[in-house]
Design a protein around this motif. Structure first.
Motif: not given
Length: 303
Positions: A105-125
C-alpha cells in the motif's frame, strides 16, 4: 523516453528480486544514451517503502541534469502539477500511471505516491489539464498481463478513454514482452496511437521472450489550424526490434539492433542455458506474430 522499472538512488543499497533498488549510475548511463524522460511509476515503486520514495524523489530532482524529467511519482494533493518537457518550442506533457504496486500500500505518512490506473476520475482530470497546458500529451500506462503477448480488453478500454480525454500517444509497459500497437479512435473523434507494450529494452531475465524488445519512433507534427487551435498529428509510427545479449553468467550484457544480429550469435547466447527455444528464427517469429507488419521494421531475414 524510457521506462525505468526499479527505484534509482545514490543512497539505498542495491538489491534484486523481489524488492529492487538500482544504483543511480544506471540512470546516468541511460542519460548518456540521450534518454531524457523516465517513467518511474511501476509495480516496484513502493519496493522500499517511504524511504525509497523519498530517496528516489531526491535522486531524480537533485542528482540528475536539469533536462532529465522523471514522471509518475506525484506529490499528494498536488495533482494539478503536470510534468511538461519543452523540446524545440513544443510543450510535451508526460503522465504515468500503474496498475498496482505488488500489494504494497501507499506508505503511511508519505507526501508522495503513484496514481493507479483505476483512479479514472483523477487520470481524466490530469489528461484534460495536460491538453490545455501542452501541445502534445503522452501517457505511460503500466498495465497488462506479465509475460503475455495478448492485449487485454481492459487495456483497450482504458486506451480509448485516455484518447477521448486528450492523449496523443500512449505507451504501455509491465508485461516484459512485446505486444501489438494500433491507432485508436474515440467516440468524440479524437485519435491516438497506442503501443500496448514495448517489452524490455535491456533485461537480465532468462526467458527468451523477455529479451526481445522494440524501440518506438514516430514523427509528431504540431500545427495551428484556421481557428487558432493546436492540432497534433502522429506520423509514421515504427518499431525497430532489439535483443538483449549476454554470455554465460550474464557476462557482457548489452543491447543490439535485431538487424545486426545473426543466427550464430543467437546460438551462443547465455540464455540458452535456461531457454533452449532461443534462436534467430524464434526471435523472428515472436516479432512477426505479435506486431502488425505495417508498424514493424524488419531486416532481410538471415539464414
Amino acid at each position: 523516453w524510457i521506462n525505468q522499472e526499479t527505484l534509482c538512488t545514490d543512497t539505498l543499497t542495491p538489491s534484486s528480486y523481489p524488492c529492487f533498488s538500482t544504483p543511480g549510475d544506471s540512470a546516468r548511463a541511460l542519460y548518456k544514451m540521450n534518454m531524457r524522460i523516465f517513467n518511474v511509476s511501476t509495480n516496484h515503486t513502493y519496493d522500499k517503502g517511504i524511504q525509497g520514495l523519498n530517496e528516489t524523489w531526491k535522486f531524480w530532482h537533485n542528482s540528475m541534469p536539469d533536462d532529465a524529467l522523471a514522471t509518475g511519482i506525484y506529490k499528494v494533493g498536488k495533482y494539478n502539477r503536470i510534468p511538461i518537457y519543452n523540446y524545440d518550442g513544443v510543450k510535451i506533457a508526460f503522465l504515468s500511471y500503474t496498475y498496482g504496486t505488488n500489494g504494497i500500500p501507499t506508505p503511511e505518512g508519505t507526501d508522495k505516491r503513484v496514481i493507479y490506473i483505476n483512479e479514472e476520475k483523477l487520470i481524466r482530470r490530469q489528461i484534460k489539464l495536460a491538453r490545455k497546458r501542452a501541445d502534445v500529451v503522452m501517457v505511460s500506462a503500466h498495465w497488462g498481463v506479465e509475460d503475455s503477448h495478448v492485449v487485454t480488453d481492459d487495456q483497450r478500454k482504458l486506451a480509448k478513454k485516455m484518447t477521448s480525454w486528450g492523449a496523443d500517444l500512449i505507451i504501455g509497459t509491465h508485461p516484459h514482452v512485446i505486444q501489438n500497437a494500433e491507432w485508436i479512435k474515440a467516440k468524440n473523434g479524437r485519435r491516438s496511437f497506442c503501443m500496448y507494450s514495448l517489452g524490455n529494452f535491456i533485461s537480465g531475465q532468462i526467458v527468451a521472450d523477455n529479451i526481445i524488445g522494440i524501440t518506438f519512433r514516430c514523427y509528431v507534427i504540431v500545427k495551428t489550424n484556421a481557428g487558432g487551435e493546436q492540432v497534433v498529428r502522429i506520423r509514421r509510427p515504427r518499431f525497430y526490434p532489439t535483443v538483449t545479449v549476454y554470455g554465460a553468467g550474464h557476462a557482457d550484457e548489452h543491447v543490439v539492433w535485431f538487424r545486426d544480429y545473426t543466427s550464430e550469435q543467437a546460438m551462443q547466447h547465455g540464455i540458452r542455458a535456461n531457454d533452449s527455444r532461443f534462436t534467430y528464427d524464434y526471435i523472428w517469429d515472436v516479432l512477426t506474430n505479435t506486431v502488425d507488419k505495417k508498424f514493424l521494421v524488419m531486416p532481410r531475414r538471415k539464414k
